[in-house]
Design a protein around this motif. Structure first.
Motif, PDB file in Angstrom:
ATOM      1  N   LEU A  34       0.831  -1.203   0.000  1.00  0.00           N
ATOM      2  CA  LEU A  34       0.000   0.000   0.000  1.00  0.00           C
ATOM      3  C   LEU A  34       0.870   1.259   0.000  1.00  0.00           C
ATOM      4  N   ALA A  35       1.960   1.220   0.777  1.00  0.00           N
ATOM      5  CA  ALA A  35       2.872   2.361   0.810  1.00  0.00           C
ATOM      6  C   ALA A  35       3.528   2.596  -0.553  1.00  0.00           C
ATOM      7  N   ALA A  36       3.846   1.507  -1.255  1.00  0.00           N
ATOM      8  CA  ALA A  36       4.437   1.643  -2.590  1.00  0.00           C
ATOM      9  C   ALA A  36       3.429   2.191  -3.588  1.00  0.00           C
ATOM     10  N   GLU A  37       2.167   1.798  -3.436  1.00  0.00           N
ATOM     11  CA  GLU A  37       1.111   2.286  -4.324  1.00  0.00           C
ATOM     12  C   GLU A  37       0.775   3.745  -4.079  1.00  0.00           C
ATOM     13  N   HIS A  38       1.038   4.217  -2.878  1.00  0.00           N
ATOM     14  CA  HIS A  38       0.724   5.607  -2.508  1.00  0.00           C
ATOM     15  C   HIS A  38       1.968   6.225  -1.860  1.00  0.00           C
ATOM     16  N   PRO A  39       2.984   6.548  -2.663  1.00  0.00           N
ATOM     17  CA  PRO A  39       4.276   6.956  -2.107  1.00  0.00           C
ATOM     18  C   PRO A  39       4.258   8.283  -1.359  1.00  0.00           C
ATOM     19  N   ASP A  40       3.202   9.092  -1.545  1.00  0.00           N
ATOM     20  CA  ASP A  40       3.164  10.363  -0.826  1.00  0.00           C
ATOM     21  C   ASP A  40       2.377  10.272   0.477  1.00  0.00           C
ATOM     22  N   THR A  41       1.937   9.067   0.856  1.00  0.00           N
ATOM     23  CA  THR A  41       1.332   8.890   2.171  1.00  0.00           C
ATOM     24  C   THR A  41       2.433   8.704   3.216  1.00  0.00           C
ATOM     25  N   PHE A  42       2.016   8.637   4.464  1.00  0.00           N
ATOM     26  CA  PHE A  42       2.929   8.433   5.581  1.00  0.00           C
ATOM     27  C   PHE A  42       2.844   6.986   6.060  1.00  0.00           C
ATOM     28  N   VAL A  43       3.858   6.556   6.769  1.00  0.00           N
ATOM     29  CA  VAL A  43       3.829   5.301   7.516  1.00  0.00           C
ATOM     30  C   VAL A  43       4.058   5.671   8.979  1.00  0.00           C
ATOM     31  N   HIS A  44       3.217   5.155   9.864  1.00  0.00           N
ATOM     32  CA  HIS A  44       3.260   5.563  11.274  1.00  0.00           C
ATOM     33  C   HIS A  44       3.160   4.318  12.146  1.00  0.00           C
ATOM     34  N   THR A  45       4.150   4.120  13.011  1.00  0.00           N
ATOM     35  CA  THR A  45       4.134   2.943  13.881  1.00  0.00           C
ATOM     36  C   THR A  45       5.046   3.179  15.071  1.00  0.00           C
ATOM     37  N   HIS A  46       5.236   2.119  15.869  1.00  0.00           N
ATOM     38  CA  HIS A  46       6.085   2.152  17.052  1.00  0.00           C
ATOM     39  C   HIS A  46       7.279   1.215  16.848  1.00  0.00           C
ATOM     40  N   VAL A  47       8.389   1.537  17.517  1.00  0.00           N
ATOM     41  CA  VAL A  47       9.540   0.632  17.473  1.00  0.00           C
ATOM     42  C   VAL A  47      10.370   0.783  18.744  1.00  0.00           C
ATOM     43  N   ALA A  48      10.825  -0.352  19.263  1.00  0.00           N
ATOM     44  CA  ALA A  48      11.848  -0.391  20.317  1.00  0.00           C
ATOM     45  C   ALA A  48      11.531   0.523  21.492  1.00  0.00           C
ATOM     46  N   GLU A  49      10.303   0.411  21.986  1.00  0.00           N
ATOM     47  CA  GLU A  49       9.880   1.242  23.110  1.00  0.00           C
ATOM     48  C   GLU A  49      10.253   0.604  24.443  1.00  0.00           C
ATOM     49  N   LEU A 108       8.665  -0.652   4.753  1.00  0.00           N
ATOM     50  CA  LEU A 108       7.937   0.362   5.522  1.00  0.00           C
ATOM     51  C   LEU A 108       8.873   1.419   6.107  1.00  0.00           C
ATOM     52  N   LEU A 109      10.128   1.398   5.691  1.00  0.00           N
ATOM     53  CA  LEU A 109      11.117   2.370   6.152  1.00  0.00           C
ATOM     54  C   LEU A 109      11.494   3.236   4.968  1.00  0.00           C
ATOM     55  N   ARG A 110      11.109   4.513   5.015  1.00  0.00           N
ATOM     56  CA  ARG A 110      11.273   5.376   3.844  1.00  0.00           C
ATOM     57  C   ARG A 110      11.012   6.815   4.262  1.00  0.00           C
ATOM     58  N   ASP A 111      11.092   7.747   3.304  1.00  0.00           N
ATOM     59  CA  ASP A 111      10.623   9.113   3.539  1.00  0.00           C
ATOM     60  C   ASP A 111       9.180   9.068   4.046  1.00  0.00           C
ATOM     61  N   ARG A 112       8.891   9.911   5.015  1.00  0.00           N
ATOM     62  CA  ARG A 112       7.555  10.042   5.615  1.00  0.00           C
ATOM     63  C   ARG A 112       7.150   8.823   6.456  1.00  0.00           C
ATOM     64  N   SER A 113       8.110   7.969   6.807  1.00  0.00           N
ATOM     65  CA  SER A 113       7.872   6.974   7.851  1.00  0.00           C
ATOM     66  C   SER A 113       8.256   7.603   9.190  1.00  0.00           C
ATOM     67  N   VAL A 114       7.373   7.496  10.156  1.00  0.00           N
ATOM     68  CA  VAL A 114       7.626   8.048  11.490  1.00  0.00           C
ATOM     69  C   VAL A 114       7.481   6.921  12.498  1.00  0.00           C
ATOM     70  N   LEU A 115       8.550   6.682  13.254  1.00  0.00           N
ATOM     71  CA  LEU A 115       8.572   5.598  14.219  1.00  0.00           C
ATOM     72  C   LEU A 115       8.687   6.186  15.622  1.00  0.00           C
ATOM     73  N   ALA A 116       7.702   5.892  16.442  1.00  0.00           N
ATOM     74  CA  ALA A 116       7.684   6.445  17.786  1.00  0.00           C
ATOM     75  C   ALA A 116       8.614   5.673  18.708  1.00  0.00           C
ATOM     76  N   HIS A 117       9.272   6.417  19.585  1.00  0.00           N
ATOM     77  CA  HIS A 117      10.077   5.936  20.712  1.00  0.00           C
ATOM     78  C   HIS A 117      11.537   5.701  20.347  1.00  0.00           C
ATOM     79  N   CYS A 118      11.869   4.642  19.602  1.00  0.00           N
ATOM     80  CA  CYS A 118      13.254   4.445  19.139  1.00  0.00           C
ATOM     81  C   CYS A 118      14.260   4.461  20.299  1.00  0.00           C
TER      82      CYS A 118
END
Length: 439
Positions: free
Chosen positions: A223-238, A265-275
């Motif tokens: 889905l992210a590849a089909e819509h490259p100007d959307t965002f990806v939003h998730t959590h990681v390593a909290e 899912l790691l690209r421009d406009r991907s935002v990963l909370a916590h890290c």
């Protein structure tokens, strides 16, 4: 909501904004006018400059809003917040995984009800504006009703908001579970309905790796590849236990972050909370991918998750924004969030200068979300989302400011002592959307 304002407005006050990342020592990265004019035309920044120079050039019909004695800054930008968790903020006890089961999942169950979602979204957006937050990256729930309600309320207020439907097809209650295919198809329909409508943008939102199967993550990447100007939003390593769980669920992945990387899912406009619990290789890969980290200090302290390493993120050139992470976060206030960010840095043996703190909450967060061509500072042509901050919002603030001798000292005290009471006005595209004194 389309901007219909055609008149030019002038706002007189002290004015402060960042032109780039000031780090810990670069005072030239901020522009400060002790007595300045912010000129707004049709909801956008026309110019800023000294009052004594600009006032004489203004046509007679221009409205001048006089806020002398206060401070105008760009609107705050929250890079990670859960609007459905508004009603469970400050829920006592437990760490991340227990907290999700005890509080989060039962609360989110209610968002299949469109009326409940709309009521919560309305209150949530009012809270953001009351605290000076003018843009945010927001999680809904697994229900499409939650996203439709949020976007409609944000549209009505003319806000720049990014949001998405949560994806979860395992390791969650049945009542919150979608499937890989329904998650894909419902997200796609929401993208087509809302992404790019006025100031609204969509985020593809797997909650976190443990609640999605490999098939769901694969379809999210598609889905992210089909819509490259959307965002990806998730959590990681909290949380440490969470990281261990991910290692069990995805044994072929090098790390938690690598799970997302393997599914594109790691690209421009991907935002990963916590890290928080990333190693050097993870940080380097995240930075090189164009993804961003959301630093959520009040949440990390509340759940006992750990201390974000801001210096390590900065050393690899990663994009970093600030997040309240309500409802694990304990305040909607970005001022209070900056106060906790400073303390987290202190605990890690690092520093957070007042100017860099301002950057994190404004232009830095705008860059993390790739919306810095629209908001984040007062460059010509940007959308006129800004705040009027009151140096004397409480008796203690008033007394402290009388003892302050420099702008940095005043700004630092504002971040340490300020909260929603310090936000006198919030403007959205040149329109007053919150007036503390009128409430």
């Amino acid at each position: 909501m389309n901007v219909t304002t055609t008149s030019v407005q002038a706002f007189r006050s002290s004015i402060l904004h960042c032109t780039r990342d000031p780090g810990e020592q670069d005072d030239t990265a901020v522009e400060y006018l002790e007595d300045g004019i912010l000129l707004v035309s049709k909801g956008r920044i026309e110019s800023i400059g000294p009052a004594d120079a600009l006032l004489a050039t203004l046509p007679e019909q221009v409205t001048v809003h006089d806020y002398r004695g206060q401070l105008i800054v760009p609107g705050f930008i929250d890079t990670h917040v859960h609007y459905p968790q508004t009603d469970m903020i400050a829920s006592y006890g437990s760490q991340l995984l227990e907290w999700l089961n005890n509080y989060t999942f039962p609360t989110e169950r209610q968002f299949s009800d469109a009326a409940h979602a709309a009521d919560t979204a309305d209150f949530f957006l009012s809270e953001l504006l009351r605290n000076g937050t003018t843009s945010a990256l927001v999680l809904g729930t697994v229900h499409t009703e939650s996203v439709d309600a949020f976007f409609e309320k944000a549209r009505q207020r003319g806000l720049r908001m990014i949001a998405g439907k949560v994806l979860m097809d395992r390791n969650c209650p049945e009542y919150l579970r979608d499937t890989a295919q329904t998650g894909y198809s419902q997200s796609k329909a929401l993208i087509e309905r809302w992404h790019g409508q006025e100031r609204l943008q969509y985020a593809i939102t797997p909650r976190f790796a443990p609640t999605s199967t490999e098939h769901q993550l694969q379809l999210a990447g598609q889905l992210a590849a089909e819509h490259p100007d959307t965002f990806v939003h998730t959590h990681v390593a909290e949380n440490v236990r969470e990281v261990e769980w991910v290692a069990e669920l995805f044994p072929k992945s090098r790390s938690y972050l690598d799970v997302y990387d393997q599914f594109n899912l790691l690209r421009d406009r991907s935002v990963l909370a916590h890290c928080i619990h990333l190693d050097a290789e993870d940080r380097q890969r995240l930075a090189s991918s164009g993804a961003a980290m959301a630093f959520c200090p009040t949440s990390n302290l509340f759940l006992g998750s750990g201390l974000f390493d801001l210096s390590a993120a900065q050393s690899v050139g990663a994009r970093v924004g600030l997040g309240t992470d309500v409802g694990a976060g304990t305040s909607f206030s970005m001022l209070q969030t900056l106060s906790e960010a400073y303390k987290v840095s202190q605990m890690a043996g690092q520093s957070l200068s007042p100017y860099r703190a301002l950057y994190l909450a404004t232009l830095g967060s705008a860059k993390a979300l790739y919306i810095d061509d629209h908001v984040g500072n007062f460059d010509h042509g940007k959308e006129a989302d800004f705040l009027v901050l009151d140096w004397q919002s409480t008796p203690l603030m008033t007394r402290r400011m009388q003892a302050a001798t420099t702008l940095k000292e005043k700004l630092f005290a504002l971040f340490m002592l300020g909260d929603d009471r310090a936000v006198s006005k919030t403007y959205i595209q040149g329109r007053c959307a919150h007036d503390r004194d009128a409430l």
